[in-house]
Design a protein around this motif. Structure first.
Motif, PDB file in Angstrom:
ATOM      1  N   PRO A 102       5.250 -10.162  -6.411  1.00 12.13           N
ATOM      2  CA  PRO A 102       4.152 -10.406  -5.469  1.00 12.13           C
ATOM      3  C   PRO A 102       3.520  -9.115  -4.964  1.00 12.13           C
ATOM      4  CG  PRO A 102       6.261 -10.755  -4.405  1.00 12.13           C
ATOM      5  CD  PRO A 102       6.553 -10.580  -5.868  1.00 12.13           C
ATOM      6  N   LEU A 103       2.256  -9.192  -4.617  1.00 14.76           N
ATOM      7  CA  LEU A 103       1.567  -8.028  -4.067  1.00 14.76           C
ATOM      8  C   LEU A 103       2.142  -7.682  -2.709  1.00 14.76           C
ATOM      9  CD1 LEU A 103      -0.465  -8.934  -6.303  1.00 14.76           C
ATOM     10  CD2 LEU A 103      -2.277  -8.133  -4.786  1.00 14.76           C
ATOM     11  N   ILE A 104       2.327  -6.408  -2.469  1.00 16.11           N
ATOM     12  CA  ILE A 104       2.810  -5.955  -1.176  1.00 16.11           C
ATOM     13  C   ILE A 104       1.744  -6.281  -0.120  1.00 16.11           C
ATOM     14  CG2 ILE A 104       3.368  -3.900   0.179  1.00 16.11           C
ATOM     15  CD1 ILE A 104       4.559  -2.738  -2.410  1.00 16.11           C
ATOM     16  N   GLY A 105       2.193  -6.830   0.993  1.00 11.67           N
ATOM     17  CA  GLY A 105       1.290  -7.180   2.079  1.00 11.67           C
ATOM     18  C   GLY A 105       0.674  -8.549   1.968  1.00 11.67           C
ATOM     19  N   ASP A 106       0.945  -9.284   0.887  1.00 13.40           N
ATOM     20  CA  ASP A 106       0.336 -10.596   0.694  1.00 13.40           C
ATOM     21  C   ASP A 106       1.099 -11.650   1.496  1.00 13.40           C
ATOM     22  OD1 ASP A 106      -0.883 -12.902  -0.164  1.00 13.40           O
ATOM     23  OD2 ASP A 106      -0.848 -12.369  -2.284  1.00 13.40           O
ATOM     24  N   ASN A 161       6.960  -7.713   3.540  1.00 13.67           N
ATOM     25  CA  ASN A 161       5.745  -7.146   4.121  1.00 13.67           C
ATOM     26  C   ASN A 161       6.053  -6.393   5.415  1.00 13.67           C
ATOM     27  OD1 ASN A 161       4.289  -8.231   2.031  1.00 13.67           O
ATOM     28  ND2 ASN A 161       3.671 -10.063   3.165  1.00 13.67           N
ATOM     29  N   ARG A 162       6.975  -6.954   6.224  1.00 17.95           N
ATOM     30  CA  ARG A 162       7.363  -6.266   7.456  1.00 17.95           C
ATOM     31  C   ARG A 162       8.053  -4.940   7.127  1.00 17.95           C
ATOM     32  NH1 ARG A 162       8.751 -11.554   9.128  1.00 17.95           N
ATOM     33  NH2 ARG A 162      10.949 -11.171   8.608  1.00 17.95           N
ATOM     34  N   LYS A 163       8.809  -4.951   6.059  1.00 15.88           N
ATOM     35  CA  LYS A 163       9.513  -3.744   5.638  1.00 15.88           C
ATOM     36  C   LYS A 163       8.531  -2.624   5.288  1.00 15.88           C
ATOM     37  CE  LYS A 163      11.747  -2.602   1.404  1.00 15.88           C
ATOM     38  NZ  LYS A 163      12.564  -3.081   0.291  1.00 15.88           N
ATOM     39  N   HIS A 186      -0.140  -5.592   6.456  1.00 19.35           N
ATOM     40  CA  HIS A 186      -0.764  -6.863   6.835  1.00 19.35           C
ATOM     41  C   HIS A 186      -2.041  -6.992   6.001  1.00 19.35           C
ATOM     42  CE1 HIS A 186       1.957  -7.261  10.241  1.00 19.35           C
ATOM     43  NE2 HIS A 186       1.700  -6.003  10.528  1.00 19.35           N
ATOM     44  N   GLY A 187      -1.944  -7.672   4.911  1.00 17.96           N
ATOM     45  CA  GLY A 187      -3.053  -7.783   3.968  1.00 17.96           C
ATOM     46  C   GLY A 187      -2.647  -7.240   2.616  1.00 17.96           C
ATOM     47  N   GLN A 188      -3.004  -7.960   1.567  1.00 14.79           N
ATOM     48  CA  GLN A 188      -2.564  -7.624   0.223  1.00 14.79           C
ATOM     49  C   GLN A 188      -3.078  -6.257  -0.228  1.00 14.79           C
ATOM     50  OE1 GLN A 188      -4.365 -10.328   0.986  1.00 14.79           O
ATOM     51  NE2 GLN A 188      -6.351 -10.211  -0.038  1.00 14.79           N
ATOM     52  N   ALA A 189      -2.225  -5.533  -0.943  1.00  9.98           N
ATOM     53  CA  ALA A 189      -2.556  -4.198  -1.446  1.00  9.98           C
ATOM     54  C   ALA A 189      -3.327  -4.333  -2.748  1.00  9.98           C
ATOM     55  CB  ALA A 189      -1.283  -3.384  -1.655  1.00  9.98           C
ATOM     56  N   LEU A 190      -4.616  -4.575  -2.632  1.00 11.78           N
ATOM     57  CA  LEU A 190      -5.455  -4.896  -3.787  1.00 11.78           C
ATOM     58  C   LEU A 190      -6.820  -4.250  -3.615  1.00 11.78           C
ATOM     59  CD1 LEU A 190      -5.771  -6.588  -6.413  1.00 11.78           C
ATOM     60  CD2 LEU A 190      -6.453  -8.514  -4.964  1.00 11.78           C
TER      61      LEU A 190
END
Length: 334
Positions: free
Chosen positions: A262-266, A275-277, A281-285
């Protein structure tokens, strides 16, 4: 008699389509009747409505001002929201502009098109920008609205195609439909060990939840295809380049999640714990590159054939790596 002259922005649409915009409260039956009775003429000749308008053409209305005003009474456009969007959404970079199109670099957190009346989106900014430049007037907005031609999610950054004229919009829409515009993305996904691959499948959308799911059954959804290649690894995440072959809602996000990366932040298709790690906040795209290649006549956009536009998303990559990784390709070489 009232006469209207077609401008460059309005050229390319049919006479009937123009009439429906110019007199939005009139039923289609009214236009056919008036054309048949020659109360509406095209270049002072009887018309059917299917004629393709050109810049400089004229339309004659042999109708009373009262009739015209009644069918136009709700068609006046207030420009305040467009001007507000241009003022509030400052600093949107223009990557390319000519007489017919714009390519914008959409920042994180901005809607491409508004979801409610109160929203300020890239689409409103575009109209506000053209009003500010004097290339568009409130009168123009009665029969034509410049518009974005491809959408990015609110939290996806990058290149967006926009039309300034009807001809420009028609060509861009056809290019997107026939895949004459190649779209490339940078993204960060969870996990390592990825190999160059082409993901294929079918996408099923749940309109109630605004989520999609990947399936193998052609009867269950729309065909999707995504090519990708890993560029560099850092810890437990990978920087990936993607070429979007088909363009469906949340396609990239859903396919990589389905593949176990999965995309980080998604927040929709990824893991909230992960994502918290990463503090995202929001997909890295990031939609970082568009390449034009076509074999058919492109009219006013013929000069774009073979051209590539890209943004150097160095800050996007540095947010994860701290610098361009040695294992990746430098921006100047891509």
């Amino acid at each position: 008699m009232r006469e209207y002259q077609i401008g460059e922005k309005e050229a390319g649409q049919t006479l009937l389509k123009f009439l429906q915009k110019y007199l939005p409260l009139a039923p289609s039956s009214f236009f056919y009747k008036m054309l048949r009775k020659k109360n509406i003429k095209y270049n002072k000749q009887k018309a059917e409505g299917k004629e393709k308008l050109k810049a400089g053409d004229t339309i004659q209305f042999y109708l009373s001002d009262e009739t015209l005003n009644n069918f136009q009474k709700e068609s006046s456009h207030k420009t305040s929201s467009y001007r507000k969007a241009f003022e509030v959404l400052k600093g949107i970079p223009i990557v390319y502009e000519d007489d017919h199109i714009l390519i914008l670099n959409k920042p994180f957190g901005i809607l491409t098109q508004k979801a409610s009346d109160q929203d300020l989106s890239l689409n409103e900014w575009l109209i506000g920008y053209l009003l500010h430049k004097g290339e568009l007037s409130e009168e123009d907005l009665q029969t034509f609205h410049p518009s974005v031609c491809n959408r990015l999610d609110r939290n996806t950054c990058g290149l967006v195609l926009c039309s300034k004229t009807i001809k420009g919009g028609q060509v861009l829409s056809e290019w997107i439909r026939s895949r004459n515009v190649r779209k490339f993305y940078h993204l960060f996904v969870k996990g390592t060990g990825l190999q160059k691959e082409c993901l294929k499948g079918y996408l099923k959308k749940d309109n109630k939840t605004n989520r999609v799911s990947v399936c193998r059954d052609a009867a269950s959804g729309d065909y999707i295809e995504t090519r990708y290649a890993p560029l560099a690894e850092y810890g437990d995440k990978t920087l990936v380049e993607v070429e979007l072959i088909t363009g469906k809602t949340h396609q990239i996000r859903a396919q990589f999640a389905h593949a176990g990366h999965p995309l980080i932040g998604d927040g929709k298709y990824g893991s909230e714990r992960e994502n918290r790690k990463y503090g995202r906040h929001g997909q890295a795209l990031y939609s970082y590159k568009l390449a034009f290649h076509f074999t058919t006549d492109a009219g006013p956009l013929e000069h774009l054939n073979g051209r590539t536009f890209q943004v150097e998303d160095v800050d996007f990559v540095r947010e994860y790596f701290g610098a361009w990784p040695e294992a990746g390709r430098e921006p100047s070489s891509r």
